[in-house]
Every structure is written in structure tokens, then in C-alpha cells.
Design a protein around this motif. Structure first.
Motif, short mmCIF file in Angstrom:
data_model
loop_
_atom_site.label_atom_id
_atom_site.label_comp_id
_atom_site.label_asym_id
_atom_site.label_seq_id
_atom_site.Cartn_x
_atom_site.Cartn_y
_atom_site.Cartn_z
N LEU A 77 -31.86 -54.83 87.70
CA LEU A 77 -31.58 -55.97 87.24
C LEU A 77 -30.40 -56.49 87.79
N ALA A 78 -30.06 -57.53 88.38
CA ALA A 78 -28.31 -57.99 88.99
C ALA A 78 -28.11 -57.99 88.10
N GLY A 79 -28.14 -58.95 86.80
CA GLY A 79 -27.29 -59.22 85.82
C GLY A 79 -27.41 -58.96 84.68
N VAL A 80 -27.17 -58.16 83.69
CA VAL A 80 -27.83 -58.36 82.35
C VAL A 80 -26.44 -58.88 80.66
N GLN A 81 -26.85 -59.63 80.15
CA GLN A 81 -25.81 -60.31 79.62
C GLN A 81 -26.41 -59.96 78.29
N VAL A 82 -24.89 -59.28 77.16
CA VAL A 82 -25.57 -59.31 75.04
C VAL A 82 -24.41 -60.07 74.97
N ASN A 83 -25.26 -60.53 73.92
CA ASN A 83 -24.29 -61.89 73.06
C ASN A 83 -24.62 -61.08 72.09
N GLY A 84 -23.46 -60.12 70.66
CA GLY A 84 -23.75 -60.37 69.33
C GLY A 84 -24.99 -58.64 69.72
N GLY A 85 -24.03 -57.97 68.78
CA GLY A 85 -25.34 -56.73 68.16
C GLY A 85 -24.54 -55.75 67.57
N THR A 86 -24.98 -54.45 67.31
CA THR A 86 -24.25 -53.93 66.43
C THR A 86 -25.16 -52.30 66.65
N VAL A 87 -24.05 -51.36 67.52
CA VAL A 87 -24.62 -49.88 67.32
C VAL A 87 -23.86 -48.89 66.02
N ASP A 88 -25.19 -47.86 65.69
CA ASP A 88 -24.58 -47.29 64.78
C ASP A 88 -24.68 -46.22 64.94
N LEU A 89 -23.58 -45.26 65.34
CA LEU A 89 -24.57 -43.80 66.29
C LEU A 89 -25.00 -43.13 64.64
N LEU A 96 -29.12 -55.73 68.61
CA LEU A 96 -28.80 -56.52 70.14
C LEU A 96 -28.77 -57.94 69.68
N GLY A 97 -28.45 -59.09 69.50
CA GLY A 97 -28.56 -60.25 69.59
C GLY A 97 -29.19 -60.56 70.01
N GLU A 98 -28.67 -61.57 71.28
CA GLU A 98 -29.67 -62.35 71.81
C GLU A 98 -28.58 -60.98 73.34
N VAL A 99 -30.40 -60.59 74.28
CA VAL A 99 -29.90 -59.87 76.24
C VAL A 99 -30.95 -60.90 76.75
N VAL A 100 -29.95 -61.23 77.61
CA VAL A 100 -30.20 -62.17 78.42
C VAL A 100 -30.56 -61.17 80.11
N ALA A 101 -31.47 -61.88 80.71
CA ALA A 101 -31.63 -60.89 81.88
C ALA A 101 -31.98 -61.57 83.15
N THR A 102 -31.81 -61.42 84.67
CA THR A 102 -31.58 -62.59 85.59
C THR A 102 -31.68 -61.57 86.80
N ASP A 103 -32.33 -61.81 87.87
CA ASP A 103 -32.90 -61.50 89.20
C ASP A 103 -32.90 -60.01 89.11
N GLY A 104 -34.16 -59.87 88.58
CA GLY A 104 -34.59 -58.26 88.27
C GLY A 104 -36.35 -58.10 89.00
N PHE A 105 -35.98 -57.02 89.27
CA PHE A 105 -37.15 -56.90 89.51
C PHE A 105 -38.23 -55.13 89.35
#
Length: 186
Positions: A77-89, A96-105
Motif C-alpha cells: 500500500l502506498a498510503g493509509v490514513q487513520v482518522n479517529g480511534g482508540t487502542v486499549d492495550l 478505529l474510525g475511518e481508514v483510507v487506503a490508496t494505491d494498493g496491490f
């Protein structure tokens, strides 16, 4: 012990985080750089430590994922954007809120037994995602996203469950997936 603050990371090598995602992903991160801006809260030292990462804004560049022991990348993947979210260890949960992935193979394979290789991207147990999940119960990580968008993808699909093997390349692929989760029954 308690603490809270913001963290900002630029161009962090994701492969260096392997000990932290090893129990979640059934993939190796061979390449990828992370930019992260988030809030971090430590509410106790555990075990397990009660650490939460919230208000996540992240970008990943040049991501390359491979199944362990295989040479060919499963996903690039050329790029991944994550907007919003929580990681609880402590609760082993990534929301995660929104995940946007572009230019992938990607490479999707259906084996002769009818199983798909993408079905093993995330490690799960019979307990993954059960509501009774308490901190430290080792039920496995739950990864979920409200919205996953992908664009300008190219996928090679091979099917070995048919009488004669079949292969096709599909491109460009665009799509949206809502309410993704690796939890059982989701």
C-alpha cells in the motif's frame, strides 16, 4: 501511577513494533513508515498495563505486508490514513474510525480446500471479541473499524478450488467497507 499526554511520531519504522503486533497480525511488516498524533493515557501499571491511545490521527507510507515464511508480499500500500480511534492495550482492542487506503496491490488466493488466504490476516482465538473480555484474559486482539475505504487498488485473484486453476487481475478497484471487525460472529 497515572499519566496522560500527547504523542507525536514521524517516520517510525513499523517493523520495529513487531513485538507489539505479533499477537494480532498473522503478517510481517516488511516495510512501512508511521506518522502518529494521539493522546496517551496510563491509568495503571498492571499487569497488564492500563494504557490507552486515543484521538488517533495516523498515516502510513510504503506499507508492505508478507505472510511469515513467504517471499512475495501479500499486500503493498502506498498510503493509509487513520482518522479517529482508540487502542486499549489492557483489553487488547483496536477501534478505529475511518481508514483510507490508496494505491494498493494485493494477492488473494482460494486454496484447493476452499479457504482464502485473507482469512488468516488476523490471529484470532475462540474467545476473540467476546463481551466478557476482561483485562489480561488473553482472548486475543480485536481489531475493528467503523469505515474502511480503498481506492486505486490492483488485485491478483487465483482460485485453486476449481477443477482447473483460475487467475485474474482486477484493477482499478475502489470500495467502502462498514463495520469491519475480526471478532467472532461480527
Amino acid at each position: 501511577l497515572a499519566a496522560a499526554g500527547r504523542i507525536e511520531i514521524k517516520a517510525f519504522r513499523l517493523a520495529d513494533l513487531f513485538p507489539y503486533y505479533e499477537s494480532l497480525l498473522n503478517l510481517q511488516v516488511d516495510d512501512g513508515l508511521l506518522d502518529l498524533d494521539a493522546r496517551v493515557t496510563l491509568a495503571g501499571i498492571g499487569p497488564p498495563p492500563d494504557v490507552r491511545v486515543t484521538d488517533i490521527k495516523a498515516a502510513v507510507r510504503s506499507l508492505k505486508l508478507t505472510f511469515p515464511g513467504e517471499q512475495t508480499p501479500q499486500w503493498r500500500l502506498a498510503g493509509v490514513q487513520v482518522n479517529g480511534g482508540t487502542v486499549d492495550l489492557a483489553r487488547q482492542r483496536i477501534s478505529l474510525g475511518e481508514v483510507v487506503a490508496t494505491d494498493g496491490f494485493g494477492h488473494i488466493t482460494r486454496k484447493s480446500d476452499g479457504t482464502f488466504n485473507f482469512a488468516r490476516l488476523f490471529k484470532t482465538t475462540a474467545q476473540t471479541g467476546k463481551a466478557a473480555s476482561a483485562p489480561g484474559d488473553d482472548a486475543g486482539w480485536v481489531a475493528e473499524a467503523e469505515l474502511v475505504r480503498f481506492g486505486r487498488f490492483r488485485v491478483v485473484y487465483e482460485d485453486f478450488a476449481l477443477p482447473a486453476p483460475f487467475k485474474v487481475v482486477a484493477a482499478p478497484i475502489e470500495g467502502t467497507y462498514r463495520s469491519f471487525s475480526n471478532a467472532r460472529g461480527a
